[in-house]
Design a protein around this motif. Structure first.
Motif, PDB file in Angstrom:
ATOM      1  N   TYR A   1     -31.402  -1.296 -10.019  1.00 53.77           N
ATOM      2  CA  TYR A   1     -30.041  -1.567 -10.477  1.00 53.77           C
ATOM      3  C   TYR A   1     -29.985  -2.868 -11.264  1.00 53.77           C
ATOM      4  O   TYR A   1     -29.334  -2.947 -12.311  1.00 53.77           O
ATOM      5  CB  TYR A   1     -29.067  -1.631  -9.292  1.00 53.77           C
ATOM      6  CG  TYR A   1     -27.779  -2.327  -9.652  1.00 53.77           C
ATOM      7  CD1 TYR A   1     -26.806  -1.663 -10.379  1.00 53.77           C
ATOM      8  CD2 TYR A   1     -27.565  -3.656  -9.324  1.00 53.77           C
ATOM      9  CE1 TYR A   1     -25.635  -2.310 -10.750  1.00 53.77           C
ATOM     10  CE2 TYR A   1     -26.411  -4.306  -9.691  1.00 53.77           C
ATOM     11  CZ  TYR A   1     -25.448  -3.625 -10.401  1.00 53.77           C
ATOM     12  OH  TYR A   1     -24.303  -4.266 -10.771  1.00 53.77           O
TER      13      TYR A   1
ATOM     14  N   LEU B   1     -31.957   6.560 -10.513  1.00 60.20           N
ATOM     15  CA  LEU B   1     -31.318   5.740  -9.486  1.00 60.20           C
ATOM     16  C   LEU B   1     -30.291   6.556  -8.707  1.00 60.20           C
ATOM     17  O   LEU B   1     -30.239   6.502  -7.476  1.00 60.20           O
ATOM     18  CB  LEU B   1     -30.659   4.517 -10.134  1.00 60.20           C
ATOM     19  CG  LEU B   1     -29.959   3.539  -9.202  1.00 60.20           C
ATOM     20  CD1 LEU B   1     -30.962   2.909  -8.241  1.00 60.20           C
ATOM     21  CD2 LEU B   1     -29.261   2.457 -10.025  1.00 60.20           C
TER      22      LEU B   1
ATOM     23  N   VAL C   1     -30.414   7.569  -4.624  1.00 62.16           N
ATOM     24  CA  VAL C   1     -29.355   7.230  -3.678  1.00 62.16           C
ATOM     25  C   VAL C   1     -28.790   8.497  -3.044  1.00 62.16           C
ATOM     26  O   VAL C   1     -28.560   8.536  -1.825  1.00 62.16           O
ATOM     27  CB  VAL C   1     -28.247   6.398  -4.366  1.00 62.16           C
ATOM     28  CG1 VAL C   1     -27.040   6.241  -3.469  1.00 62.16           C
ATOM     29  CG2 VAL C   1     -28.791   5.038  -4.754  1.00 62.16           C
TER      30      VAL C   1
ATOM     31  N   THR D   1     -28.991   9.322   1.011  1.00 63.54           N
ATOM     32  CA  THR D   1     -27.762   9.342   1.808  1.00 63.54           C
ATOM     33  C   THR D   1     -27.463  10.720   2.391  1.00 63.54           C
ATOM     34  O   THR D   1     -26.363  10.965   2.853  1.00 63.54           O
ATOM     35  CB  THR D   1     -26.548   8.877   0.975  1.00 63.54           C
ATOM     36  OG1 THR D   1     -26.434   9.692  -0.185  1.00 63.54           O
ATOM     37  CG2 THR D   1     -26.685   7.427   0.593  1.00 63.54           C
TER      38      THR D   1
ATOM     39  N   GLU E   1     -26.870  -0.321   3.874  1.00 59.20           N
ATOM     40  CA  GLU E   1     -27.590  -0.604   2.644  1.00 59.20           C
ATOM     41  C   GLU E   1     -27.403   0.506   1.618  1.00 59.20           C
ATOM     42  O   GLU E   1     -27.283   0.248   0.425  1.00 59.20           O
ATOM     43  CB  GLU E   1     -29.086  -0.810   2.926  1.00 59.20           C
ATOM     44  CG  GLU E   1     -29.404  -2.096   3.648  1.00 59.20           C
ATOM     45  CD  GLU E   1     -29.248  -1.994   5.164  1.00 59.20           C
ATOM     46  OE1 GLU E   1     -28.952  -0.893   5.666  1.00 59.20           O
ATOM     47  OE2 GLU E   1     -29.400  -3.025   5.838  1.00 59.20           O
ATOM     48  N   LEU E   2     -27.356   1.743   2.080  1.00 57.79           N
ATOM     49  CA  LEU E   2     -27.159   2.871   1.169  1.00 57.79           C
ATOM     50  C   LEU E   2     -25.750   2.873   0.580  1.00 57.79           C
ATOM     51  O   LEU E   2     -25.559   3.219  -0.580  1.00 57.79           O
ATOM     52  CB  LEU E   2     -27.449   4.189   1.897  1.00 57.79           C
ATOM     53  CG  LEU E   2     -28.907   4.383   2.297  1.00 57.79           C
ATOM     54  CD1 LEU E   2     -29.048   5.613   3.173  1.00 57.79           C
ATOM     55  CD2 LEU E   2     -29.789   4.483   1.073  1.00 57.79           C
TER      56      LEU E   2
ATOM     57  N   CYS F   1     -25.754   0.436  -2.112  1.00 56.07           N
ATOM     58  CA  CYS F   1     -26.362   1.045  -3.304  1.00 56.07           C
ATOM     59  C   CYS F   1     -25.357   1.932  -4.028  1.00 56.07           C
ATOM     60  O   CYS F   1     -25.312   1.952  -5.258  1.00 56.07           O
ATOM     61  CB  CYS F   1     -27.595   1.862  -2.920  1.00 56.07           C
ATOM     62  SG  CYS F   1     -28.997   0.863  -2.422  1.00 56.07           S
TER      63      CYS F   1
ATOM     64  N   LEU G   1     -23.166  -0.261  -5.993  1.00 52.32           N
ATOM     65  CA  LEU G   1     -23.865  -0.782  -7.174  1.00 52.32           C
ATOM     66  C   LEU G   1     -23.897   0.258  -8.296  1.00 52.32           C
ATOM     67  O   LEU G   1     -23.741  -0.086  -9.477  1.00 52.32           O
ATOM     68  CB  LEU G   1     -25.278  -1.223  -6.807  1.00 52.32           C
ATOM     69  CG  LEU G   1     -25.373  -2.454  -5.904  1.00 52.32           C
ATOM     70  CD1 LEU G   1     -26.815  -2.729  -5.524  1.00 52.32           C
ATOM     71  CD2 LEU G   1     -24.745  -3.666  -6.564  1.00 52.32           C
ATOM     72  N   ILE G   2     -24.086   1.520  -7.940  1.00 48.16           N
ATOM     73  CA  ILE G   2     -24.021   2.586  -8.951  1.00 48.16           C
ATOM     74  C   ILE G   2     -22.623   2.654  -9.536  1.00 48.16           C
ATOM     75  O   ILE G   2     -22.452   2.848 -10.741  1.00 48.16           O
ATOM     76  CB  ILE G   2     -24.472   3.925  -8.356  1.00 48.16           C
ATOM     77  CG1 ILE G   2     -25.970   3.881  -8.103  1.00 48.16           C
ATOM     78  CG2 ILE G   2     -24.120   5.085  -9.273  1.00 48.16           C
ATOM     79  CD1 ILE G   2     -26.524   5.107  -7.432  1.00 48.16           C
TER      80      ILE G   2
END
Length: 148
Positions: free
Chosen positions: A2, A30, A34, A38, A50-51, A54, A57-58
């Motif tokens: 990312y 990416l 993810v 998930t 943490e997922l 992510c 962030l996407i």
């Protein structure tokens, strides 16, 4: 990954805009990582925080992409198609799906009616049903209609 994509889009926009297919291939990779991580059936439930980060962030990456609507609108349908195709294969953790959807809605916002019609036509079976639900949710809760 990312961080690299974000830095490229923020600081080297002109280079990214000349190499959109390569940039989108990295974004797709990416996104697929993810989505795969998930899945509810995997043992990654202990890493769910943490997922979810992510997923956010996407969402941020897709927000940056949506700032360049003119350049990316031609390929926005491919991002939606990839998302729908991969979500069809797995059942996402609800919080992760909730984190990914705002970014997907921003990409849908870039699509014109021709792209939406093309997605309705090209997607098959379960993917088409997932896209219909995604698009109706987008129209109901996200799309600006001018009504208050």
């Amino acid at each position: 990954m990312y961080n690299i994509l974000n830095e490229m889009l923020v600081y080297h926009t002109d280079i990214v805009l000349t190499a959109i297919p390569g940039f989108l291939a990295s974004c797709k990779q990416l996104l697929v990582m993810v989505i795969g991580a998930t899945e509810q059936k995997t043992d990654h439930m202990i890493y769910s925080k943490e997922l979810i980060i992510c997923g956010h962030l996407i969402d941020r990456l897709f927000t940056l992409i949506s700032n360049h609507k003119v350049e990316f609108s031609k390929v926005a349908g491919y991002i939606i198609s990839d998302y729908v195709h991969h979500v069809q294969k797995v059942t996402l953790i609800p919080d992760a799906k909730k984190a990914l959807l705002p970014g997907i809605h921003r990409i849908l916002d870039m699509c014109d009616q021709h792209t939406i019609a093309q997605l309705h036509t090209v997607l098959t079976g379960g993917s088409k049903e997932i896209f219909k639900n995604l698009y109706s949710d987008y129209q109901l809760h996200y799309k600006y209609t001018g009504k208050i």
